[in-house]
Write a protein that holds these residues in place. Structure first.
Motif, PDB file in Angstrom:
ATOM      1  N   LEU A  20       9.022   3.205   7.326  1.00  8.16           N
ATOM      2  CA  LEU A  20       7.775   2.560   6.913  1.00  8.16           C
ATOM      3  C   LEU A  20       7.844   2.065   5.472  1.00  8.16           C
ATOM      4  N   PRO A  21       7.784   0.748   5.239  1.00  6.43           N
ATOM      5  CA  PRO A  21       7.743   0.228   3.867  1.00  6.43           C
ATOM      6  C   PRO A  21       6.517   0.757   3.128  1.00  6.43           C
ATOM      7  N   GLY A  22       6.726   1.181   1.882  1.00  5.40           N
ATOM      8  CA  GLY A  22       5.642   1.730   1.084  1.00  5.40           C
ATOM      9  C   GLY A  22       5.494   3.231   1.202  1.00  5.40           C
ATOM     10  N   ALA A  23       6.323   3.878   2.057  1.00  4.15           N
ATOM     11  CA  ALA A  23       6.183   5.314   2.300  1.00  4.15           C
ATOM     12  C   ALA A  23       6.940   6.128   1.252  1.00  4.15           C
ATOM     13  N   ILE A  24       6.347   7.265   0.866  1.00  4.15           N
ATOM     14  CA  ILE A  24       6.980   8.230  -0.036  1.00  4.15           C
ATOM     15  C   ILE A  24       6.818   9.615   0.577  1.00  4.15           C
ATOM     16  N   GLY A  25       7.870  10.445   0.455  1.00  2.00           N
ATOM     17  CA  GLY A  25       7.829  11.800   0.976  1.00  2.00           C
ATOM     18  C   GLY A  25       8.693  12.714   0.138  1.00  2.00           C
ATOM     19  N   TYR A  26       8.969  13.896   0.656  1.00  4.34           N
ATOM     20  CA  TYR A  26       9.798  14.851  -0.080  1.00  4.34           C
ATOM     21  C   TYR A  26      10.690  15.607   0.885  1.00  4.34           C
ATOM     22  N   THR A  27      11.798  16.090   0.352  1.00  7.15           N
ATOM     23  CA  THR A  27      12.812  16.747   1.178  1.00  7.15           C
ATOM     24  C   THR A  27      13.667  17.636   0.304  1.00  7.15           C
ATOM     25  N   GLU A  28      14.473  18.492   0.956  1.00  7.53           N
ATOM     26  CA  GLU A  28      15.468  19.232   0.185  1.00  7.53           C
ATOM     27  C   GLU A  28      16.576  18.263  -0.225  1.00  7.53           C
ATOM     28  N   LEU A  29      17.390  18.666  -1.213  1.00  6.48           N
ATOM     29  CA  LEU A  29      18.261  17.733  -1.918  1.00  6.48           C
ATOM     30  C   LEU A  29      19.254  17.030  -1.008  1.00  6.48           C
ATOM     31  N   PRO A  41       0.823  -1.214   0.000  1.00  2.00           N
ATOM     32  CA  PRO A  41       0.000   0.000   0.000  1.00  2.00           C
ATOM     33  C   PRO A  41       0.861   1.269   0.000  1.00  2.00           C
ATOM     34  N   VAL A  42       0.355   2.297  -0.653  1.00  2.00           N
ATOM     35  CA  VAL A  42       1.044   3.582  -0.706  1.00  2.00           C
ATOM     36  C   VAL A  42       0.790   4.341   0.593  1.00  2.00           C
ATOM     37  N   LEU A  43       1.883   4.875   1.178  1.00  2.00           N
ATOM     38  CA  LEU A  43       1.792   5.734   2.364  1.00  2.00           C
ATOM     39  C   LEU A  43       2.386   7.091   2.002  1.00  2.00           C
ATOM     40  N   LEU A  44       1.585   8.143   2.087  1.00  2.00           N
ATOM     41  CA  LEU A  44       2.043   9.495   1.751  1.00  2.00           C
ATOM     42  C   LEU A  44       2.474  10.198   3.042  1.00  2.00           C
ATOM     43  N   VAL A  45       3.759  10.523   3.129  1.00  2.00           N
ATOM     44  CA  VAL A  45       4.292  11.224   4.301  1.00  2.00           C
ATOM     45  C   VAL A  45       4.576  12.662   3.876  1.00  2.00           C
ATOM     46  N   SER A  46       3.799  13.610   4.392  1.00  2.00           N
ATOM     47  CA  SER A  46       3.852  14.995   3.927  1.00  2.00           C
ATOM     48  C   SER A  46       4.208  15.938   5.067  1.00  2.00           C
ATOM     49  N   ARG A  47       4.424  17.190   4.701  1.00  2.00           N
ATOM     50  CA  ARG A  47       4.667  18.249   5.676  1.00  2.00           C
ATOM     51  C   ARG A  47       3.369  18.960   6.007  1.00  2.00           C
ATOM     52  N   ASP A  48       3.387  19.703   7.125  1.00  2.00           N
ATOM     53  CA  ASP A  48       2.195  20.438   7.529  1.00  2.00           C
ATOM     54  C   ASP A  48       2.025  21.705   6.700  1.00  2.00           C
ATOM     55  N   ALA A  49       0.973  22.442   6.981  1.00  2.00           N
ATOM     56  CA  ALA A  49       0.624  23.609   6.166  1.00  2.00           C
ATOM     57  C   ALA A  49       1.622  24.751   6.300  1.00  2.00           C
ATOM     58  N   ASN A  50       2.473  24.740   7.326  1.00  2.00           N
ATOM     59  CA  ASN A  50       3.471  25.790   7.484  1.00  2.00           C
ATOM     60  C   ASN A  50       4.701  25.584   6.610  1.00  2.00           C
ATOM     61  N   SER A  51       4.782  24.489   5.917  1.00  2.00           N
ATOM     62  CA  SER A  51       6.000  24.105   5.204  1.00  2.00           C
ATOM     63  C   SER A  51       6.107  24.777   3.836  1.00  2.00           C
ATOM     64  N   GLY A  52       7.236  25.411   3.609  1.00  2.00           N
ATOM     65  CA  GLY A  52       7.511  25.927   2.281  1.00  2.00           C
ATOM     66  C   GLY A  52       7.837  24.812   1.309  1.00  2.00           C
ATOM     67  N   LEU A  99       3.749  15.949   8.992  1.00  2.00           N
ATOM     68  CA  LEU A  99       4.770  16.060  10.028  1.00  2.00           C
ATOM     69  C   LEU A  99       5.339  17.472  10.063  1.00  2.00           C
ATOM     70  N   ASP A 100       6.027  17.804  11.175  1.00  2.00           N
ATOM     71  CA  ASP A 100       6.429  19.188  11.427  1.00  2.00           C
ATOM     72  C   ASP A 100       7.753  19.591  10.781  1.00  2.00           C
ATOM     73  N   SER A 101       8.597  18.640  10.387  1.00  2.00           N
ATOM     74  CA  SER A 101       9.922  19.006   9.893  1.00  2.00           C
ATOM     75  C   SER A 101      10.403  18.025   8.825  1.00  2.00           C
ATOM     76  N   THR A 102      11.410  18.486   8.082  1.00  2.00           N
ATOM     77  CA  THR A 102      12.030  17.633   7.066  1.00  2.00           C
ATOM     78  C   THR A 102      12.651  16.401   7.706  1.00  2.00           C
ATOM     79  N   GLU A 103      13.292  16.566   8.869  1.00  2.00           N
ATOM     80  CA  GLU A 103      13.930  15.435   9.532  1.00  2.00           C
ATOM     81  C   GLU A 103      12.917  14.363   9.896  1.00  2.00           C
ATOM     82  N   GLN A 104      11.726  14.767  10.358  1.00  2.00           N
ATOM     83  CA  GLN A 104      10.689  13.799  10.695  1.00  2.00           C
ATOM     84  C   GLN A 104      10.205  13.051   9.460  1.00  2.00           C
TER      85      GLN A 104
END
Length: 523
Positions: free
Chosen positions: A429-438, A368-379, A416-421
């Motif tokens: 988490l297997p199946g998880a996808i997220g985004y981060t700075e390079l 299953p796909v798990l979307l790990v995203s940042r909160d609304a304060n995130s640029g 989540l609150d930060s890039t590190e999190q």
């Protein structure tokens, strides 16, 4: 929120006491010594050695044997010389190695001889011949002029010979017996001329440009320069211009925070009395914190600097922006999912909930796909929505990123609150996808970067690639901070000083570079 204290501390001035350090004293003394040595070289060569100097060196001193004897390019057959039993060949080079030419007028009159004389301590001179380089025609003429080159008992006499600087000729002498080099003596009727023995060199080696003493002085000078250069280069990075004291809070982007933390540490090391606190909670949260601090600071500018991935939201007219760098972002995927490239359409369908299992993508497993995203304060999230998705992400459906709290949601999505999190959760988490700075997305255990339409995030390709997930990093202040404030000083260090090297190592392209200027100017 209580704003940080206002920074009105003037730029630190350097007093004489601050300047007098061991390294500075050594540097000045070394520089002065170098100047004195340079003057000594000039004085030695131009003043102390203004007189004439005539040097000679024995280049060959060998007994003759039966057979052939080779001297330079000349081969002698001993049988052709006559009675050569016990004879010795001596080759002497006579050279003008002084600073002045030697002419006929420099010779004194003498009842014994006029010119140059070499004696061999009781050995009979059996034969003598002079060899002169082809380009020294005048020397050859002088040696041939009456009374000419001649032998007399244990001596060779030469007429008055004019020798310009670095000119020379050679004497090949056949002696009746062996002779030691210290038994060969040189005499002359030259006025005010020093005669000295040079060390033997190869036959065709030229007279050195500098005397041995001058060479030694030059070596001392070179050593002084090396010591001075070592002292100057010891400091890897010069202190930033306009160091300021005080306290500064840097807030905003968590994606840019690793670079800022390193820069803050370097600035504090270079500038005594400065304290820089990096308190990053997201771009939007940083803008709000700066606005709140400015609203309560009266007429001054608070010691707060906010960094934002992309431009600030509307409604903050008092904030002044500066472009710092171009930041690249990347998708990161758990290592159990062996997908390394997603099309832009696949990314959008994943975040629309239309792809719910990785087996719907070629090469993906049943997971299953798990979307790990940042909160609304995130640029970082705002850039992802605007540059990649073209729309907002779906609503949050999970608090723990594993269990779906909203049964009607097509996929699990958490914020989540930060890039590190985000990085830690995706790697766990297997199946998880997220985004981060390079930079944060490279070399992470348990996760890997994903290309978009076959393009990976690459700083060297910014501006030449169609890779979409990128944004300009902005720094915001409350109005124009005083020029002597820590806020102004650190902002200059961040955007134009040696901080550019740190920014680049963290995967960002400084706007102040030639390529960065073009890209940041295009917005």
């Amino acid at each position: 929120m209580r704003p940080p204290p206002q920074n009105r501390t003037p730029v630190r001035t350097v007093s004489v006491v601050d300047w007098v350090t061991a390294e500075n004293v050594i540097a000045v003394v070394t520089a002065l010594l170098g100047v004195l040595v340079s003057a000594g070289v000039v004085a030695y060569e131009r003043i102390l050695q203004r007189g004439r100097r005539l040097g000679y060196r024995v280049q060959l001193n060998t007994p003759l044997r039966e057979g052939d004897e080779t001297v330079g390019d000349l081969t002698l057959r001993v049988g052709d010389i006559g009675d050569s039993n016990g004879s010795t060949l001596v080759l002497i080079r006579i050279e003008n190695d002084g600073a002045r030419d030697i002419g006929h007028a420099d010779y004194e009159q003498s009842d014994v001889f006029e010119g140059l004389k070499v004696t061999f301590d009781g050995r009979t001179v059996q034969a003598v011949v002079a060899t002169v380089p082809r380009e020294f025609d005048r020397v050859k003429r002088h040696l041939a002029a009456p009374p000419g080159l001649r032998k007399e008992g244990d001596a060779v006499l030469m007429p008055k010979v004019s020798l310009a600087r670095r000119q020379y000729f050679k004497l090949l002498v056949l002696l009746s017996a062996r002779v030691a080099e210290d038994e060969i003596e040189f005499d002359r009727t030259l006025k005010d001329t020093e005669i000295h023995r040079n060390h033997s060199r190869s036959v065709d080696e030229k007279t050195p440009t500098f005397s041995p003493a001058a060479r030694n002085i030059t070596l001392v000078l070179a050593a002084c320069v090396v010591v001075l250069a070592t002292i100057i280069v010891r400091t890897e990075t010069p202190p930033p211009i306009g160091c300021a004291r005080g306290t500064l809070t840097v807030t905003g982007s968590t994606a840019f925070a690793p670079a800022v933390r390193e820069l803050a540490k370097k600035y504090e090391q270079d500038c005594d009395g400065s304290t820089i606190v990096v308190d990053a909670h997201g771009s939007t949260a940083g803008i709000r914190a700066l606005a709140a601090a400015g609203a309560t600071s009266g007429k001054g500018s608070p010691g707060v600097l906010a960094l934002s991935d992309g431009r600030k939201p509307g409604g903050y007219p008092q904030l002044r922006e500066s472009m710092v760098a171009v930041s690249l972002f990347t998708l990161v995927l758990h290592d159990e999912i062996p997908v390394t490239n997603l099309t832009l359409d696949q990314v959008r369908r994943l975040y629309q909930g239309r792809i719910t299992n990785w087996n719907q993508i070629p090469g993906g497993p049943d997971r299953p796909v798990l979307l790990v995203s940042r909160d609304a304060n995130s640029g970082t999230r705002e850039v992802f929505q605007r540059r990649v998705l073209g729309r907002n992400e779906p609503a949050n459906s999970s608090l723990d990123c594993v269990t779906k709290d909203d049964r009607e949601a097509p996929v699990v999505r958490c914020e989540l609150d930060s890039t590190e999190q985000v990085l830690t959760t995706v790697a766990k988490l297997p199946g998880a996808i997220g985004y981060t700075e390079l930079r944060s997305g490279s070399g992470l255990k348990g996760a890997h970067r994903v290309a978009i339409d076959g393009r990976m995030a690459n700083v060297d390709e910014i501006g030449d690639s169609t890779y979409p997930y990128r944004e300009i990093e902005y720094a915001y202040t409350w109005g124009q901070p005083p020029a002597d404030s820590l806020t102004s000083s650190f902002l200059a260090y961040l955007s134009r000083g040696s901080g550019q090297d740190v920014i680049r190592t963290h995967g960002h392209l400084p706007c102040a570079t030639p390529k960065g200027l073009r890209i940041c100017g295009d917005g």
